[in-house]
Motif scaffolding. Structure first.
Motif, short mmCIF file in Angstrom:
data_model
loop_
_atom_site.label_atom_id
_atom_site.label_comp_id
_atom_site.label_asym_id
_atom_site.label_seq_id
_atom_site.Cartn_x
_atom_site.Cartn_y
_atom_site.Cartn_z
N ALA A 151 0.83 -1.21 0.00
CA ALA A 151 0.00 0.00 0.00
C ALA A 151 0.86 1.26 0.00
N PHE A 152 1.90 1.27 0.83
CA PHE A 152 2.78 2.44 0.86
C PHE A 152 3.54 2.60 -0.45
N ALA A 153 3.90 1.48 -1.08
CA ALA A 153 4.61 1.56 -2.36
C ALA A 153 3.71 2.18 -3.43
N GLN A 179 11.23 7.36 0.74
CA GLN A 179 12.67 7.20 0.69
C GLN A 179 13.09 5.74 0.76
N LYS A 180 12.40 4.97 1.60
CA LYS A 180 12.88 3.63 1.94
C LYS A 180 12.43 2.53 0.99
N LEU A 181 11.26 2.68 0.39
CA LEU A 181 10.72 1.58 -0.40
C LEU A 181 11.25 1.60 -1.82
N ARG A 182 11.75 0.46 -2.27
CA ARG A 182 12.24 0.30 -3.63
C ARG A 182 11.43 -0.76 -4.39
N ARG A 183 10.50 -1.39 -3.70
CA ARG A 183 9.76 -2.50 -4.27
C ARG A 183 8.74 -2.04 -5.31
N TRP A 207 -4.10 13.19 -2.67
CA TRP A 207 -2.67 12.93 -2.57
C TRP A 207 -2.26 12.85 -1.10
N VAL A 208 -1.05 12.32 -0.88
CA VAL A 208 -0.62 12.06 0.49
C VAL A 208 0.80 12.59 0.74
N SER A 209 1.16 12.64 2.01
CA SER A 209 2.53 12.97 2.41
C SER A 209 3.47 11.84 2.00
N ASP A 210 4.77 12.14 2.01
CA ASP A 210 5.76 11.13 1.62
C ASP A 210 6.23 10.28 2.80
N HIS A 211 5.58 10.44 3.94
CA HIS A 211 5.91 9.65 5.13
C HIS A 211 4.63 9.41 5.93
#
Length: 245
Positions: A151-153, A179-183, A207-211
């Protein structure tokens, strides 16, 4: 005055202290998992308009949420969300805004019409008040980020806020998924894990925040969510207004 009836449900504003208490008790059940937990109440309750969705036949409160109207971005620092997100980018937003918060549905009710009726009420309010942006915190249940990686990806790849509005980190505990997800996300798994309210925001162009903020007090992960009313696709606006009629 908000008043809407659709099928089994009707929507109205809380009018009394007892109405607000009923909303707080439903929030306690929905967010804490038991009605015996410490009551979910805060200082923002006194500043907000509370919306109740009730089952017409029984009078059971099945859904509630609250609105905090603000004149524009220059007042956004007074919002609930501003406790957790640095929102200076939104201070230049000129039009009327409404923070929608504490949205919850009674855990014993699974009827998708409840969400439809709630959005119908939001649409009626937005149109009546000339609101230009709806915003708030959209919550995932629990604080285990590994449960929501797909979901976050999807949020990272498709739904991040425009740079000019992007909230910055303020809370002490956050998951910086952009920042962290590369999947590469599994879209089906992502949608299954996406909270229904957030899913609806996204369908409309939100839209959403990046964290995500890790809120252990509420036992949630939440992302700042914004929806610019003028950006909602025309066909979607027609459906929303049909639900508000």
């Amino acid at each position: 005055m908000l008043s809407l009836k659709k099928g089994r449900y009707e929507v109205r504003f809380a009018m009394t202290a007892a109405d607000i208490r009923a909303a707080q008790e439903l929030r306690t059940l929905a967010f804490r998992g038991t009605p015996d937990a410490e009551i979910d109440a805060d200082a923002f309750d006194a500043r907000c308009e509370h919306v109740l969705v009730e089952e017409t036949r029984t009078g059971t409160l099945v859904c509630c949420f609250r609105f905090l109207p603000i004149a524009g971005g220059r007042e956004i620092s007074s919002s609930y969300s501003a406790q957790y997100y640095e929102l200076s980018g939104l201070e230049d937003f000129a039009g009327p805004m409404v923070e929608m918060g504490r949205f919850c549905i009674h855990p014993a009710y699974r009827d998708p019409d409840i969400l439809r009726v709630a959005w119908g009420a939001m649409t009626a309010y937005v149109d009546e008040q000339g609101v230009e942006m709806l915003f708030g915190c959209s919550s995932f249940h629990g604080t285990d980020t590994s449960e929501y990686l797909d979901a976050f990806a999807v949020l990272k790849h498709r739904h991040l806020a425009p740079k000019r509005w992007l909230p910055k980190v303020k809370a002490p505990s956050v998951f910086r998924f952009a920042q962290k997800l590369r999947r590469k996300p599994d879209a089906k798994k992502a949608m299954l894990k996406m909270p229904p309210l957030l899913r609806t925001y996204l369908i409309m162009g939100g839209w959403v925040s990046d964290h995500a903020v890790v809120d252990r007090h509420m036992n949630t992960l939440h992302v700042f969510t914004g929806l610019e009313i003028n950006a909602i696709p025309s066909a979607r606006k027609r459906l929303l207004r049909a639900g508000a009629a």
